[in-house]
Design an enzyme around this catalytic site. Structure first.
Site, PDB file in Angstrom:
ATOM      1  N   CYS B  86       0.839  -1.204   0.000  1.00 22.80           N
ATOM      2  CA  CYS B  86       0.000   0.000   0.000  1.00 22.80           C
ATOM      3  C   CYS B  86       0.876   1.258   0.000  1.00 22.80           C
ATOM      4  CB  CYS B  86      -0.955  -0.048   1.185  1.00 22.80           C
ATOM      5  SG  CYS B  86      -2.360   1.074   1.015  1.00 22.80           S
ATOM      6  N   HIS B 203      -3.597  -5.559   0.786  1.00 21.13           N
ATOM      7  CA  HIS B 203      -3.020  -5.829   2.108  1.00 21.13           C
ATOM      8  C   HIS B 203      -3.095  -7.307   2.458  1.00 21.13           C
ATOM      9  CE1 HIS B 203      -2.535  -1.707   3.746  1.00 21.13           C
ATOM     10  NE2 HIS B 203      -3.573  -1.399   2.998  1.00 21.13           N
ATOM     11  N   GLU B 205      -1.485  -8.774   4.673  1.00 21.13           N
ATOM     12  CA  GLU B 205      -1.325  -8.924   6.125  1.00 21.13           C
ATOM     13  C   GLU B 205      -2.653  -8.789   6.874  1.00 21.13           C
ATOM     14  OE1 GLU B 205      -0.884  -6.179   4.496  1.00 21.13           O
ATOM     15  OE2 GLU B 205      -1.020  -4.385   5.742  1.00 21.13           O
TER      16      GLU B 205
END
Lengths: 731, 231
Positions: B86, B203, B205
């Protein structure tokens, strides 16, 4: 600069002649302009609660879970394992109407500061928004700006915005409501308060520099609007979320040590309010040297510095021998750090500027002797019961359902919440769109559930029932995800309290809220009051917005609204009488705005809520949903949409009038989906607890079918439900 | 595995990616302040998401000039894997580690939602646990994710297999309606020529466990952990 104080200047500061007379009496002299400004900042409605205080004192604020109730920056409740949740909701209505992006953004920034001032890391933001009618000329612009402002601030600082509510009603055409809520988590042993102590301890200013923005913001928020309200734009503050992120990290780093004696964020009335509150709570005096205050521009007067509402600033009292270590932390985060004064034993608030004493006022008078009004009030006339038979049933159930689900009240809010980062921090377990948002407590299995609720049309028709209902609905939303409700923050938005009928709404709502909080064991631990939400003499509907949090012991034992699989049986928990008065059906479909709202049976709320929660925790419930706006069929449709599955329903034999059963907004009800294997256990448990359970059908297919007839396809309903908001905003 | 997460003022997904790395590797990464000028010996560097310097000026522009970036560029040049997520991807393009730019989303709004991605290149250390053509679901959360580059560079990226991920429909179809932000060729993530630098807007994660709503992101961190542990 010596300006003599005239009656016109007094009036321009929002002080009434008798309030000014009181100032003359306690000072035994005329205040100078700076002092008058300080009085106006401390004694306005927003900071002093002068119209509401006598009523706020009557509200329940204690309980075994309460660590700190109202009076601090935010409320603190125990969540076990040596941890606390710290939370509050606050209004930013007036600035958001004048300048929606910055007004809403700084509302979010302000409420987060309230939470991390107390030592908590913010973990979730919510908001409660009320806009005017969709077809009002300003509404679209305000929605666009407010949503962008909330997102702009919360996304940047990196705290997820996980939930909220939005209403449209012509009653807010001239005064929108922007109520922002923040929840933080802290160690119970590391909670910080605003009570200064010790003599000669340094008073430290950290964060952004002071500028000329937001001067008199709190006074502006304590007055009505008129056609010239646009001219108040300079009173709106400008937000800087990047600086707030730095301030958050620096403050939490400082708080990990033992440097801080007291800390207070500079919110409404900035330096004035934060300094006076810390001194007052400690029973101390305080000396400020304005020459030390970091300023954005040269030549600011004492008056401007004391009344500036520049954002992202904090005032602290530190241990003198920890000052250097503290300075190093803030310098590393590239933030201003300045010792601007010290605590004294004089009991006086003394301000020096350019070698002169520019104000010398008694702290206790400023903080504690603000006027308190017992405003006259008249009760709202009771609304008569509106029987279902006075309202026609619909001859096209599918079209009616689609109209409700695809209208401004119930349409999907995805357009809004997709502009909010609702996943950052990696602990969002239940995203927006359900009954309550759930965030996991980092590094644990625990979850905090949170919701915001109020039904203003109920409050307008019957303030006390409406107040009860707001708490009851918050309670239900928490129970419906499996959480045990803990406590409440309230944001009491009303019109001009000097009008007895408005004060009557306020009193009624407070009575209802208090009664429900006691019955449901949800004490009020924080909140704020926003009065004078009027434009040209027209008040908003009474809107006591409730923010509530609950605790899940294990986020794996949580329910969501989505239908899970074909064959699951659908039950209605609670009693349905078919109450249509003040329902969305009555208003939107039948055009009837009269009638009493549904009565709230708090004993039934408690019983049914405790029951659904226990069934969720026991693992018997595949999906659960509280029944509120729009009634039973709307709740079913929401579950179908969330799961992408249809259902086969059949009206129970004793259902009464069909439209009453399907669209009535009786309280204390839930829908529970239960697998056939577990249905018997759930029914037996309900019987044991005296909880009414009615079988209503089962999850099946891709359509909503009632008594063998198609009501609507889920796919078709989805387009109606999802399309309204984007289409409206593209307008 | 020894890994470093660079923390810029305004980074806000630094903790999230640290959690993901620790979940897969068992070892918490070292958090490295932007003002440092040297990096320890390490097997992975992450530029996390967030709003470095508030995204004021231009997303990633100021962070790209932070003191630590000289060391990051040197490590990347010597082959150390560097992952930019990002805002980290934005910083990479601003720092010249990857070509192109991330412009404002075509819809002009911030977008936070799950998207489907088609995994393109799997012959790299980040994506080796995914199958080529596999469809995965990651969240996006950005205002400036609209990937743009000149035609010659785009051609080079495409022809040399440097597209790591593309936005797609749930069935894997890459088309305009599956493109959330207007990115050229639905590009969601790209590799450098050597394959040791990956920048992506989504993302991974954020979806590393079922209770978070999905675990498609986990495989990326598992792949990094196992590969780097063998090294």
């Amino acid at each position: 600069m010596r300006v003599s104080v005239t009656p016109e200047i007094v009036a321009a500061h929002g002080l009434k002649p008798d309030e000014y007379a009181h100032i003359l009496r306690v000072l035994n002299r005329e205040p100078n302009l700076t002092e008058l400004g300080i009085f106006s900042a401390m004694w306005n409605e927003h900071c002093s609660y002068k119209s509401s205080r006598v009523w706020l004192r009557t509200m329940p604020t204690t309980g075994p879970q309460v660590v700190c109730g109202p009076g601090e920056n935010a409320g603190v409740v125990d969540i076990g394992d040596g941890q606390v949740a710290i939370f509050k909701m606050e209004s930013h209505n007036h600035p958001s109407f004048i300048e929606p992006y910055q007004g809403a953004a700084t509302g979010v920034g302000g409420i987060m500061r309230d939470v991390f001032t107390m030592g908590a890391r913010p973990v979730a933001n919510l908001n409660a928004l009320r806009f005017g009618a969709p077809d009002h000329a300003r509404t679209r612009h305000l929605v666009y700006g407010v949503v962008a402002g909330i997102g702009g601030y919360g996304n940047c600082i990196g705290v997820p915005t996980v939930g909220g509510e939005v209403n449209f009603d012509a009653g807010y055409n001239g005064n929108i409501l922007v109520n922002a809520m923040c929840i933080g988590i802290a160690d119970a042993s590391k909670v910080f308060y605003s009570t200064a102590s010790g003599i000669g301890n340094p008073v430290v200013y950290v964060g952004s520099k002071t500028g000329r923005d937001g001067i008199h913001g709190a006074s502006m928020a304590s007055a009505e609007f008129d056609e010239n309200s646009e001219e108040k734009r300079p009173t709106v503050q400008v937000g800087d979320p990047f600086t707030e992120k730095l301030l958050l990290e620096a403050c939490l780093e400082l708080m990990a040590g033992d440097a801080v004696i007291a800390i207070q964020d500079m919110g409404a009335a900035g330096l004035t309010c934060s300094a006076v509150e810390m001194a007052s709570k400690g029973g101390l005096g305080l000396l400020l040297d304005l020459d030390k205050v970091p300023c954005r521009e040269a030549g600011m007067t004492a008056y401007e510095m004391m009344l500036s509402e520049s954002q992202e600033r904090m005032l602290m009292v530190l241990h003198p021998d920890r000052t250097d270590a503290a300075r190093a932390i803030f310098e590393r985060w590239e933030l201003d750090f300045a010792i601007v004064g010290e605590t004294t034993d004089t009991g006086r608030f003394i301000i020096r500027h350019q070698g002169e004493t520019v104000a010398d006022l008694p702290v206790d008078v400023l903080a504690e002797q603000a006027p308190v009004y017992q405003r006259p009030w008249t009760p709202t006339p009771p609304a008569p019961y509106l029987p279902a038979k006075e309202i026609p049933d619909t001859d096209d159930l599918g079209a009616t359902l689609a109209r409700l689900m695809g209208g401004p009240h119930l349409a999907s809010r995805r357009w809004i919440w997709e502009q909010y980062d609702h996943m950052v921090m990696g602990d969002t377990i239940q995203r927006p769109g359900g009954d309550a948002a759930v965030v996991r407590v980092h590094n644990s299995r625990k979850g905090i559930a949170a919701t915001t609720d109020v039904t203003p049309r109920y409050c307008a028709a019957a303030p006390k029932e409406g107040g009860k209902q707001a708490i009851a609905e918050a309670f239900r939303n928490l129970c419906a995800v499996g959480a045990k409700p803990l406590a409440v923050t309230d944001c009491l938005n009303f019109g001009n309290p000097e009008r007895p009928e408005i004060m009557g709404q306020f009193v009624g709502c407070i009575e209802g809220i208090s009664e429900a909080c006691i019955a449901l064991d949800m004490p009020i631990v924080s909140g704020n009051v926003s009065l004078y939400n009027e434009t040209s003499g027209v008040a908003i509907p009474p809107t006591p917005a409730i923010g509530a949090i609950g605790l899940l012991a294990d986020v794996d034992k949580m329910a969501t609204v989505a239908f899970k699989q074909d064959g699951d049986e659908i039950f209605v928990i609670g009693e349905t009488q078919g109450h249509l008065g003040q329902s969305l059906y009555a208003r939107e479909i039948a055009g009837r705005k009269d009638g009493a709202p549904p009565p709230v049976d708090l004993a039934a709320e408690r019983r049914n809520g405790d029951f659904i929660r226990s069934q969720i925790i026991a693992g018997n419930v595949a999906a659960a949903h509280d029944i509120s706006d729009g009634g039973l069929l709307v709740a079913i449709a929401e579950m179908a949409l969330a799961g992408g599955l249809g259902c086969m329903l059949s009206l129970p034999r004793n259902a009464g009038p069909r439209h009453g059963f399907l669209f009535g907004e009786d309280q204390a009800r839930y829908i529970a989906c239960v697998s056939p294997q577990k249905a018997q256990a759930m029914i037996a448990a309900a019987q044991e607890k005296n909880v009414p359970v009615t079988r209503f059908g089962s999850v099946a297919g891709r359509d909503i079918v009632l008594d063998g007839k198609l009501v609507h396809s889920v796919a078709g309903l989805r387009s109606a439900h999802e399309n309204w908001f984007p289409a409206y905003m593209e307008g | 595995m020894k890994s470093c997460v660079i923390v810029f003022p305004g980074s806000n997904c630094d903790r999230d990616v640290a959690v993901a790395i620790e979940a897969s590797s068992g070892t918490a990464p070292l958090m490295v302040w932007h003002g440092e000028t040297a990096l320890p010996a390490c097997d992975l560097i992450v530029l996390p998401g967030g709003f470095s310097y508030g995204d004021y000026l231009r997303s990633g522009a100021m962070a790209a000039r932070a003191p630590i970036m000289r060391a990051v560029l040197a490590k990347a040049a010597s082959g150390t894997p560097v992952l930019g997520l990002c805002n980290g991807f934005q910083i990479m393009t601003e720092a010249g580690m990857l070509p192109g730019a991330l412009m404002r989303n075509a819809g002009l709004k911030f977008i936070c939602r799950d998207v489907f991605l088609k995994v393109e290149n799997t012959d790299n250390i980040f994506n080796r646990r995914y199958a080529s053509g596999q469809v995965v679901r990651f969240p996006i959360s950005h205002h400036d994710g609209n990937y743009f580059t000149d035609a010659a560079t785009l051609d080079r990226l495409e022809s040399t297999g440097r597209i790591a991920f593309r936005y797609c429909a749930p069935d894997g179809a890459v088309n305009a309606s599956a493109n959330p932000n207007g990115s050229l060729n639905n590009i969601a993530g790209i590799l450098n020529a050597a394959g040791n630098v990956l920048g992506m807007m989504p993302h991974p994660e954020r979806l590393i466990a079922p209770e978070l709503g999905g675990s498609d992101g986990r495989a990326m961190f598992d792949a990094l952990a196992s590969l780097l542990q063998c090294a």
